[in-house]
Scaffold this motif. Structure first.
Motif, PDB file in Angstrom:
ATOM      1  N   LEU A   4      -6.139   1.241  -3.724  1.00 15.91           N
ATOM      2  CA  LEU A   4      -5.068   1.770  -2.896  1.00 15.91           C
ATOM      3  C   LEU A   4      -5.368   1.376  -1.456  1.00 15.91           C
ATOM      4  N   VAL A   5      -4.360   0.894  -0.765  1.00 10.84           N
ATOM      5  CA  VAL A   5      -4.552   0.461   0.610  1.00 10.84           C
ATOM      6  C   VAL A   5      -3.536   1.163   1.504  1.00 10.84           C
ATOM      7  N   GLU A   6      -4.058   1.917   2.485  1.00  8.37           N
ATOM      8  CA  GLU A   6      -3.187   2.573   3.455  1.00  8.37           C
ATOM      9  C   GLU A   6      -3.007   1.681   4.677  1.00  8.37           C
ATOM     10  N   SER A   7      -1.861   1.799   5.312  1.00  7.18           N
ATOM     11  CA  SER A   7      -1.608   1.085   6.558  1.00  7.18           C
ATOM     12  C   SER A   7      -0.584   1.867   7.367  1.00  7.18           C
ATOM     13  N   GLY A   8      -0.438   1.473   8.640  1.00  8.27           N
ATOM     14  CA  GLY A   8       0.591   2.072   9.478  1.00  8.27           C
ATOM     15  C   GLY A   8       0.096   3.081  10.491  1.00  8.27           C
ATOM     16  N   GLY A   9      -1.187   3.377  10.464  1.00  8.97           N
ATOM     17  CA  GLY A   9      -1.718   4.303  11.453  1.00  8.97           C
ATOM     18  C   GLY A   9      -1.761   3.676  12.834  1.00  8.97           C
ATOM     19  N   GLY A  10      -2.088   4.512  13.829  1.00 10.23           N
ATOM     20  CA  GLY A  10      -2.183   4.009  15.184  1.00 10.23           C
ATOM     21  C   GLY A  10      -2.161   5.125  16.190  1.00 10.23           C
ATOM     22  N   LEU A  11      -1.986   4.731  17.444  1.00  8.17           N
ATOM     23  CA  LEU A  11      -1.908   5.679  18.555  1.00  8.17           C
ATOM     24  C   LEU A  11      -0.446   5.894  18.917  1.00  8.17           C
ATOM     25  N   VAL A  12      -0.046   7.156  19.010  1.00  3.60           N
ATOM     26  CA  VAL A  12       1.337   7.476  19.334  1.00  3.60           C
ATOM     27  C   VAL A  12       1.350   8.685  20.259  1.00  3.60           C
ATOM     28  N   GLN A  13       2.343   8.753  21.115  1.00  3.84           N
ATOM     29  CA  GLN A  13       2.477   9.891  22.018  1.00  3.84           C
ATOM     30  C   GLN A  13       3.045  11.100  21.288  1.00  3.84           C
ATOM     31  N   PRO A  14       2.772  12.299  21.769  1.00  4.64           N
ATOM     32  CA  PRO A  14       3.395  13.492  21.168  1.00  4.64           C
ATOM     33  C   PRO A  14       4.913  13.349  21.129  1.00  4.64           C
ATOM     34  N   GLY A  15       5.486  13.759  19.998  1.00  2.33           N
ATOM     35  CA  GLY A  15       6.917  13.602  19.796  1.00  2.33           C
ATOM     36  C   GLY A  15       7.304  12.287  19.151  1.00  2.33           C
ATOM     37  N   GLY A  16       6.357  11.376  19.032  1.00  2.72           N
ATOM     38  CA  GLY A  16       6.633  10.077  18.440  1.00  2.72           C
ATOM     39  C   GLY A  16       6.606  10.092  16.928  1.00  2.72           C
ATOM     40  N   SER A  17       6.781   8.905  16.353  1.00  2.00           N
ATOM     41  CA  SER A  17       6.867   8.760  14.896  1.00  2.00           C
ATOM     42  C   SER A  17       5.985   7.624  14.412  1.00  2.00           C
ATOM     43  N   LEU A  18       5.556   7.743  13.173  1.00  3.34           N
ATOM     44  CA  LEU A  18       4.840   6.680  12.476  1.00  3.34           C
ATOM     45  C   LEU A  18       5.267   6.688  11.015  1.00  3.34           C
ATOM     46  N   ARG A  19       5.159   5.526  10.374  1.00  2.70           N
ATOM     47  CA  ARG A  19       5.358   5.449   8.929  1.00  2.70           C
ATOM     48  C   ARG A  19       4.085   4.897   8.308  1.00  2.70           C
ATOM     49  N   LEU A  20       3.455   5.720   7.496  1.00  2.00           N
ATOM     50  CA  LEU A  20       2.274   5.286   6.766  1.00  2.00           C
ATOM     51  C   LEU A  20       2.692   4.734   5.405  1.00  2.00           C
ATOM     52  N   SER A  21       1.988   3.694   4.960  1.00  2.00           N
ATOM     53  CA  SER A  21       2.241   3.097   3.652  1.00  2.00           C
ATOM     54  C   SER A  21       0.985   3.196   2.796  1.00  2.00           C
ATOM     55  N   CYS A  22       1.184   3.427   1.530  1.00  2.00           N
ATOM     56  CA  CYS A  22       0.105   3.448   0.538  1.00  2.00           C
ATOM     57  C   CYS A  22       0.530   2.489  -0.568  1.00  2.00           C
ATOM     58  N   THR A  23      -0.116   1.332  -0.634  1.00  2.00           N
ATOM     59  CA  THR A  23       0.252   0.305  -1.599  1.00  2.00           C
ATOM     60  C   THR A  23      -0.836   0.164  -2.653  1.00  2.00           C
ATOM     61  N   ALA A  24      -0.407   0.102  -3.903  1.00  2.00           N
ATOM     62  CA  ALA A  24      -1.343  -0.053  -5.012  1.00  2.00           C
ATOM     63  C   ALA A  24      -1.477  -1.521  -5.406  1.00  2.00           C
ATOM     64  N   TYR A  25      -2.702  -1.927  -5.659  1.00  2.00           N
ATOM     65  CA  TYR A  25      -2.992  -3.277  -6.143  1.00  2.00           C
ATOM     66  C   TYR A  25      -3.755  -3.157  -7.453  1.00  2.00           C
ATOM     67  N   GLY A  26      -3.314  -3.904  -8.450  1.00  2.00           N
ATOM     68  CA  GLY A  26      -4.004  -3.916  -9.736  1.00  2.00           C
ATOM     69  C   GLY A  26      -3.552  -2.841 -10.703  1.00  2.00           C
ATOM     70  N   PHE A  27      -2.622  -1.994 -10.309  1.00  2.00           N
ATOM     71  CA  PHE A  27      -2.073  -0.999 -11.218  1.00  2.00           C
ATOM     72  C   PHE A  27      -0.705  -0.574 -10.708  1.00  2.00           C
ATOM     73  N   THR A  28       0.043   0.117 -11.586  1.00  2.00           N
ATOM     74  CA  THR A  28       1.422   0.505 -11.263  1.00  2.00           C
ATOM     75  C   THR A  28       1.445   1.921 -10.726  1.00  2.00           C
ATOM     76  N   LEU A  29       1.852   2.047  -9.477  1.00  2.00           N
ATOM     77  CA  LEU A  29       1.839   3.347  -8.812  1.00  2.00           C
ATOM     78  C   LEU A  29       2.804   4.332  -9.459  1.00  2.00           C
ATOM     79  N   ASP A  30       3.836   3.827 -10.122  1.00  2.00           N
ATOM     80  CA  ASP A  30       4.849   4.685 -10.729  1.00  2.00           C
ATOM     81  C   ASP A  30       4.275   5.538 -11.856  1.00  2.00           C
ATOM     82  N   ASN A  31       3.099   5.228 -12.348  1.00  2.00           N
ATOM     83  CA  ASN A  31       2.476   6.002 -13.419  1.00  2.00           C
ATOM     84  C   ASN A  31       1.596   7.135 -12.890  1.00  2.00           C
ATOM     85  N   TYR A  32       1.656   7.360 -11.582  1.00  2.00           N
ATOM     86  CA  TYR A  32       0.750   8.319 -10.954  1.00  2.00           C
ATOM     87  C   TYR A  32       1.497   9.248 -10.003  1.00  2.00           C
ATOM     88  N   ALA A  33       1.007  10.477  -9.916  1.00  2.00           N
ATOM     89  CA  ALA A  33       1.365  11.327  -8.786  1.00  2.00           C
ATOM     90  C   ALA A  33       0.528  10.874  -7.588  1.00  2.00           C
TER      91      ALA A  33
END
Length: 125
Positions: A4-33
């Protein structure tokens, strides 16, 4: 390689937004909570949001309810955490983790068995 690989973090000001991603490699994420968890310095790891499979029901920790949204994109084998109106207290390393669908779980770190490496989120002016 199964990971599992997370991405999208960073530095943001209060009130700002971010989108984090969690991508699966080598298996199908749809089979998991999938859960998003975070750990701030000196604190225990805590559950932020989880999404089930099948059904896609979602859970949120009280402090992020109404600000964060978890969702799946099965075509991209990815789960997202959209974070709006970020606050300094949201600063932490954010991890995604998986548990097989059909397992009994709560949105707690101890119930999830397969983890990504984490991505840092810093909310500061």
């Amino acid at each position: 390689q199964v990971q599992l690989v997370e991405s999208g973090g960073g530095l943001v000001q209060p009130g700002g937004s971010l989108r984090l991603s969690c991508t699966a490699y080598g298996f199908t994420l749809d089979n998991y909570a999938i859960g998003w968890f975070r750990q701030a310095p000196g604190k225990e790891r805590e559950g932020v949001s989880c999404i089930s499979r099948p059904g896609g029901s979602t859970q949120y920790e009280d402090s992020v309810e109404g600000r964060f949204t978890i969702s799946r994109d099965n075509a991209k084998n990815t789960v997202y955490l959209i974070m709006n109106n970020l606050k300094p207290e949201d600063t932490a390393v954010y991890y995604c983790a998986a548990v097989p669908a059909g397992s009994f779980w709560l949105c707690n770190p101890e119930d999830f068995s397969f983890w990504g490496q984490g991505t840092q989120v810093t909310v500061s002016s």
